[in-house]
Design an enzyme around this catalytic site. Structure first.
Site, PDB file in Angstrom:
ATOM      1  CB  SER A 315      20.642  42.460  10.130  1.00 25.07           C
ATOM      2  OG  SER A 315      20.273  43.778  10.408  1.00 25.07           O
ATOM      3  CG  ASP A 326      29.122  40.020  23.764  1.00 21.17           C
ATOM      4  OD1 ASP A 326      29.726  39.038  23.297  1.00 21.17           O
ATOM      5  OD2 ASP A 326      29.221  41.171  23.300  1.00 21.17           O
ATOM      6  CE  LYS A 340      22.876  45.234   6.394  1.00 22.01           C
ATOM      7  NZ  LYS A 340      22.471  46.054   7.540  1.00 22.01           N
TER       8      LYS A 340
END
Length: 407
Positions: A315, A326, A340
């Site tokens: 999460s 990224d 999640k």
């Protein structure tokens, strides 16, 4: 190198025990009450909220219930348990394990955890193989520490009630209570024949979420984040400042076994290491995306960084790791993350329970849906059973190799 890894490994194991007691495992902004905030406001829409209409032929439910009361050979649930069972029956048809009902006591503990404080005695606990509740460590300057409770002390009774064999949640609920009230514990200390009792006055206990240190004989700072609470941004700010003051020139950020927490805290955490751009997208079921932007003022924008993740990283911790990966800000080392990536809003119901409702998915800046399969590390490193038994942490060792060699 091995001594460094051993120390980090122990920190991870201890953190895991803490998470067992206070895990949440989802990212959310805040709590909502259906009595105070209409659902339309909570979800930032303009839909009018109306009284729910029972589905067609709902009378079949009462028909079945009456038959059970007349004919069933055994005990039936009573009172609120019937209501909760009916709600859970509906939720089971959704195919979404993250849309859940949380009963009042656990809901209150959840809110306490997110606030970063709770009423208790100030000790991390775990359950041993015999089903006994043991103290992992007392927190400094709390009732437990002042009463000289120690690691490995076994709590046998709470206010005269035997707790061995109770679930950890049930035992912890007995120890917790309103601030200012007293609780009496019967303790068995290893190496002592006789038990003893101690009476403590419950206090508001801070629940630290960030640990940090300089790795021995290096200028590498190690930051362990166990959870994302309301206190986390302040704790991380202090940790980075302290490490820099002590000469840290590189950082390892350990998000292993971090189950998530508050979205705002995750955004602030990622923003400590990013100077601009997007932390994540929140994608609604209609396909629209909301940008969650980097906040200015990060304290570690240029410090070389490696991030540790594993299958327990979920999460909010995946949001942070995905953003750093990224943006090319840090390599991820360890194991595939949990996956999640759904957004829950917990609505407080009229009896103090809460309904956690999935309303969106998280996407990384490059568009990866975290709920599909989680994040793949840039450098995959497993920890074997032999490693654990020997106290080795090859994931930390690999992170050290990478950051020391500037990779």
């Amino acid at each position: 190198m091995r001594s460094v890894a051993n120390g980090c490994m122990m920190a991870v194991l201890t953190a895991t025990m803490i998470v067992i007691a206070f895990a949440a495992g989802f990212a959310t902004n805040s709590y909502y009450s259906i009595r105070a905030v209409p659902a339309s406001a909570a979800l930032n829409t303009t839909d009018t909220v109306t009284q729910a209409v029972p589905p067609a032929n709902f009378g079949v439910f009462w028909e079945a219930w009456d038959l059970l009361k007349r004919e069933f050979y055994g005990d039936l649930p009573q009172g609120q348990a019937v209501t909760y069972a009916a709600i859970r029956g509906i939720l089971s048809t959704l195919g979404d394990p993250n849309t859940v009902l949380v009963e009042p006591v656990q809901h209150q503990r959840e809110k306490e955890e997110f606030s970063g404080e709770f009423g208790g005695i100030g000790a991390f606990v775990a359950t041993n193989e015999q089903g006994q509740l043991i103290i992992v460590s007392p927190i400094d300057d709390t009732p437990a520490a002042r009463a000289d409770l120690r690691a490995d002390d076994i709590i046998l009774k709470v206010d005269g009630k035997e707790i061995t064999g109770l679930s950890q949640d049930d035992a912890v609920n007995l120890i917790r209570g309103p601030v200012g009230t007293e609780v009496t514990l019967e303790i068995q200390r290893p190496g002592q024949e006789n038990t003893f009792t101690v009476t403590l006055t419950r206090e508001k206990i801070p629940d630290p979420t960030v640990d940090h240190s300089i790795i021995k004989d290096t200028t590498i700072g190690y930051i362990r984040m166990r959870f994302f609470s309301a206190r986390t941004p302040e704790e991380l700010d202090k940790a980075i400042g302290d490490l820099k003051a002590k000469g840290a020139t590189k950082l390892i950020l350990d998000l292993r076994n971090n189950p998530g927490g508050l979205l705002d805290s995750a955004i602030v955490t990622a923003s400590q290491f990013l100077d601009s751009g997007i932390v994540a997208y929140q994608q609604s079921k209609d396909g629209s995306r909301q940008e969650l932007a980097v906040q200015p003022g990060g304290l570690a924008l240029d410090i070389p960084l490696v991030v540790l993740v594993n299958e327990g990283s979920a999460s909010a911790s995946e949001i942070v790791a995905g953003a750093l990966q990224d943006h090319g800000r840090a390599k991820l080392v360890g194991h595939q993350t949990f996956g999640k990536g759904t957004v829950q809003i917990p609505f407080t119901l009229s009896d103090g329970s809460s309904l956690h409702v999935t309303i969106a998915h998280w996407l990384t800046p490059n568009g990866t849906d975290l709920s599909q399969q989680g994040l793949a590390p840039d450098v995959w490193v497993d920890i074997s059973d032999d490693d654990r038994q020997a106290g080795r942490d090859p994931q930390v060792e690999r992170a050290l190799d990478l950051i020391q060699n500037g990779q």
